[in-house]
Design an enzyme around this catalytic site. Structure first.
Site, PDB file in Angstrom:
ATOM      1  N   SER A 429       0.623  -1.120  -0.062  1.00  0.00           N
ATOM      2  CA  SER A 429      -0.072   0.183   0.050  1.00  0.00           C
ATOM      3  C   SER A 429       0.897   1.293  -0.062  1.00  0.00           C
ATOM      4  O   SER A 429       0.314   2.394  -0.163  1.00  0.00           O
ATOM      5  CB  SER A 429      -0.973   0.022   1.339  1.00  0.00           C
ATOM      6  OG  SER A 429       0.064  -0.063   2.492  1.00  0.00           O
ATOM      7  N   HIS A 450      -2.739  -3.842  -5.494  1.00  0.00           N
ATOM      8  CA  HIS A 450      -2.920  -3.224  -4.199  1.00  0.00           C
ATOM      9  C   HIS A 450      -4.348  -3.596  -4.055  1.00  0.00           C
ATOM     10  O   HIS A 450      -5.312  -2.921  -4.521  1.00  0.00           O
ATOM     11  CB  HIS A 450      -2.609  -1.566  -4.149  1.00  0.00           C
ATOM     12  CG  HIS A 450      -2.902  -1.350  -3.090  1.00  0.00           C
ATOM     13  ND1 HIS A 450      -3.445   0.265  -2.712  1.00  0.00           N
ATOM     14  CD2 HIS A 450      -3.173  -1.548  -1.630  1.00  0.00           C
ATOM     15  CE1 HIS A 450      -3.817   0.567  -1.786  1.00  0.00           C
ATOM     16  NE2 HIS A 450      -3.519  -0.392  -0.953  1.00  0.00           N
ATOM     17  N   GLU A 462      -5.866  -1.587  -7.328  1.00  0.00           N
ATOM     18  CA  GLU A 462      -4.888  -0.807  -8.278  1.00  0.00           C
ATOM     19  C   GLU A 462      -3.633  -1.723  -8.704  1.00  0.00           C
ATOM     20  O   GLU A 462      -2.984  -2.288  -7.894  1.00  0.00           O
ATOM     21  CB  GLU A 462      -4.250   0.052  -7.292  1.00  0.00           C
ATOM     22  CG  GLU A 462      -5.045   1.304  -6.894  1.00  0.00           C
ATOM     23  CD  GLU A 462      -4.624   2.234  -6.074  1.00  0.00           C
ATOM     24  OE1 GLU A 462      -4.583   3.611  -6.648  1.00  0.00           O
ATOM     25  OE2 GLU A 462      -3.982   1.994  -4.793  1.00  0.00           O
ATOM     26  N   ASN A 500      -4.469   5.756  -2.154  1.00  0.00           N
ATOM     27  CA  ASN A 500      -4.146   6.392  -0.798  1.00  0.00           C
ATOM     28  C   ASN A 500      -3.489   7.865  -0.839  1.00  0.00           C
ATOM     29  O   ASN A 500      -3.555   8.582   0.181  1.00  0.00           O
ATOM     30  CB  ASN A 500      -3.065   5.351  -0.418  1.00  0.00           C
ATOM     31  CG  ASN A 500      -3.541   4.062   0.409  1.00  0.00           C
ATOM     32  OD1 ASN A 500      -4.609   3.985   0.757  1.00  0.00           O
ATOM     33  ND2 ASN A 500      -2.746   3.167   0.505  1.00  0.00           N
TER      34      ASN A 500
END
Length: 709
Positions: A429, A450, A462, A500
């Protein structure tokens, strides 16, 4: 004797049974289109005028689709609410003619029977469906900001009862065959091999529409005006609580059902067509339909232009923790691929197995799958503490601790133990994929994948390509994610990737507001009212305060001072507050006196603040959201995401950005880039450079540009 038209075929059998087969040319699934109305009207007239026909079966000519719904594209062609209402009225007319046939009619259902497809089936006297996992039934129009427009709001409550029908229509839930049978939505459930025979048998039984026997509570509530009002009032309260007033369709669905129950079917249908037209023209429905079109288009793409995925026959997951167990679980349950889980301890492997079994067993309890199907899928999962049985893996997903040295070891182990073209996908992440691939002798096979927690529920992944990732590796990884039931977006390598990164600034700003004296309840409530599924403090508790604290410094180091996290994280961790995982965060966990979530008031002392009422209560959400919007545009500017479309899908499916706004980029188009720049510059003047609008936004504001035409 046979009469054929473009989409429908009417076949007369010697025993007096006729088959009406729907098979849209050139399409893998049947969808209803306005131009089909004359065809159906003509065929129904033929049936009505032929005294030799004693019964009619409606069936699909497609392999795994009854009717998947209406063609959504025709709604975008409507430029007035009346034109959209006319589509609904046309549906009412043809389904009304079907319903009024004097002979019995049975819908033989296999595959998707959704939206207009279920409304077609509801206009029949009886329904029989297959017991196949591909068969699902539902009215999911609410998910597009619409209501069932071809009589569904009237016929479904009359068939299964008002309360159960509202539950289906207000949630858009799709029922499995066993659920549909139990609810009375279908009259029989059979293996696919005898579907037509079973439908004909139902016809020959000579009975028309089955009289449903309502339960005692239904008799008390649904068969009196007073009782129905209780149901409608409660449904409306639940809708308002869930939607925060951001979605107009649910309230209109309730009103359609109410009018139909109180004033009769004709009044209910008139209301349904009027509301359908109004909803088609709302910005909320336009935004939700844009998401539908985007995800549909993405399913046709490999993620790498000109590249095709390699065959996927076996997967390996490194790490049996929460993420590893979740990844292995969706691989066996959704992708139906054999998966071998490797962990250094038997305990880790046991956790992964029990995690997968629990999820599959929940499906058995809810009647989604049988116990035999559960056991068959569990048999696809095997475990090892050493690198045995991994050499033939097509893809390896690494889900170990966020430690670069450990991940380097995993890369080298897999290159030693597996084939030359085995994909190594890291579920990281925060760590840049290029750094993970730095020790690889075959860096072209290394990619990021991800997942979001919990894996079995979160729809987005992702796919992160570094500079040396091969196109075939990207395409193979995208295909693997899709097999797992995920929506993948391909993003460029970089700290925080996309989701993120935009989330971090949003969360940091929420923390700034909290430290400024805002209460946790007020802050969370403001963002839920804006349209997020949960508030930022609730989200931080769920994700883990320690996780947020770890990602922050990485983003600040790579991307600059605007990512500097408030001191709040350090204070919370010093007090051992990690959130739900250790039952100590912003909220109280464990045994509570009330069902309502309660703030742990001691958190204010830890942070050294006294909560009060903010002076800018109406702009709380705006201050957090504009940070996310600005960073999303910056990610597009830097090539982290390849399109505004991917940015919208990533934000909606990854962090719950309000779907009715269409995603960050659609929302910017709605408000106007110039307005966003104005807001950012105001906050920049008041709070500092972290609000400085990015260059692309300023250019768009100056030139009046939009992301979408």
């Amino acid at each position: 004797m046979e009469s054929t038209v473009k989409t429908f075929t009417l076949t007369r059998r010697d025993d007096g049974i006729a088959l009406l087969t729907m098979d849209v040319p050139g399409e893998t699934m049947n969808t209803l289109k306005a131009e089909f109305v004359p065809e159906m009207t003509d065929l129904l007239a033929q049936v009505r005028g032929d005294s030799s026909i004693k019964g009619l079966v409606i069936i699909s000519g497609k392999k795994d689709s009854f009717v998947a719904g209406a063609d959504i594209a025709m709604l975008d062609a409507c430029d007035t609410s009346q034109k959209a209402s006319d589509l609904s009225i046309a549906g009412h007319k043809v389904f009304g003619e079907l319903e009024k046939l004097e002979i019995p009619v049975v819908a033989a259902i296999h595959g998707a029977c959704l939206g207009g497809g279920l409304e077609l089936a509801l206009a029949c006297d009886k329904r029989v469906c297959t017991d196949d996992s591909k068969t699902v039934l539902g009215l999911p129009e609410v998910q597009l900001g619409l209501l069932p427009g071809s009589g569904g709001t009237q016929r479904l409550p009359r068939l299964i009862g008002i309360a159960k029908a509202l539950d289906m229509m207000l949630t858009g839930k799709q029922l499995r065959p066993k659920q549909a049978l139990k609810l009375g939505l279908v009259d029989d459930m059979v293996p696919q091999t005898i579907l037509l025979d079973a439908a004909i048998e139902l016809l020959k039984s000579g009975k028309k529409r089955r009289k449903r026997q309502p339960g005692i509570m239904e008799l008390l509530l649904e068969h009196s005006h007073f009782g129905r009002n209780i149901i409608f009032d409660q449904a409306l309260k639940q809708v308002e609580r869930k939607t925060q007033g951001n979605y107009p369709a649910p309230a209109k669905i309730i009103d359609c059902v109410r009018i139909g129950a109180d004033e009769g079917m004709a009044a209910g249908l008139a209301t349904e067509s009027r509301y359908f037209g109004e909803l088609v023209m709302t910005p909320e429905s336009a935004a939700l339909r844009s998401i539908f079109f985007a995800t549909t288009q993405m399913k046709k793409e490999t993620g790498a232009a000109g590249a095709q995925p390699r065959p996927l026959k076996k997967a390996v997951v490194l790490g049996g923790g929460l993420m590893g167990g979740g990844i292995a679980s969706v691989t066996i349950s959704k992708a139906k691929l054999p998966v071998r889980v490797k962990d250094i301890s038997e305990k880790g492997l046991s956790n992964a197995l029990s995690y997968a079994y629990k999820l599959l067993n929940n499906g058995v309890k809810r009647r989604y799958i049988s116990a035999a199907q559960r056991d068959k899928q569990m048999a696809l999962m095997s475990t090892t503490t050493v690198y045995n049985g991994v050499h033939d893996a097509d893809i390896v997903v690494e889900a170990v601790f966020e430690d670069l040295t450990l991940k380097h070891q995993m890369v080298q182990d897999i290159e030693r133990e597996c084939r030359e073209n085995t994909v190594f996908a890291s579920n990281t992440s925060s760590l840049p994929i290029a750094q993970i691939a730095a020790v690889a002798s075959r860096p072209e096979n290394v990619i990021g994948l991800h997942y979001f927690s919990p894996v079995e529920k979160m729809p987005l992944v992702e796919v992160i390509a570094h500079d040396k990732t091969a196109p075939e590796t990207i395409a193979t990884t995208v295909a693997f994610a899709r097999k797992q039931g995920k929506t993948p977006i391909v993003v460029k390598d970089g700290a925080g990737f996309y989701v993120n990164r935009i989330l971090a600034l949003y969360m940091n700003e929420a923390a700034q507001l909290l430290l400024g004296g805002l209460s946790v309840e007020t802050l969370d409530s403001a963002l839920v009212k804006f349209g997020f599924p949960v508030g930022p403090m609730t989200l931080l508790d769920e994700v883990g305060i320690d996780v947020g604290a770890k990602i922050g410094p990485i983003l600040e180091k790579e991307l600059g001072e605007r990512f500097r996290a408030p001191a709040a994280f350090a204070k919370l961790l010093a007090d051992d507050r990690k959130g739900r995982k250790n039952s100590k965060g912003f909220y109280v966990y464990g045994k509570r006196k009330s069902k309502k979530k309660q703030v742990d008031a001691s958190v204010y002392k830890v942070l050294g603040i006294t909560p009060g009422v903010a002076s800018e209560n109406s702009r709380l959400a705006e201050r957090c959201v504009v940070q996310m919007l600005n960073e999303a545009v910056r990610c597009l500017e830097e090539g982290i995401i390849s399109s505004a479309r991917d940015g919208d899908i990533g934000a909606i499916f990854g962090i719950g950005f309000p779907p009715f706004l269409g995603g960050p980029f659609h929302y910017i188009d709605t408000m106007g880039a110039a307005k966003l720049v104005e807001i950012l510059q105001e906050y920049q003047y008041r709070f500092g450079e972290r609000f400085a609008p990015c260059e692309r936004l300023k250019t768009m504001a100056a030139e009046g540009q939009k992301f979408f035409n």
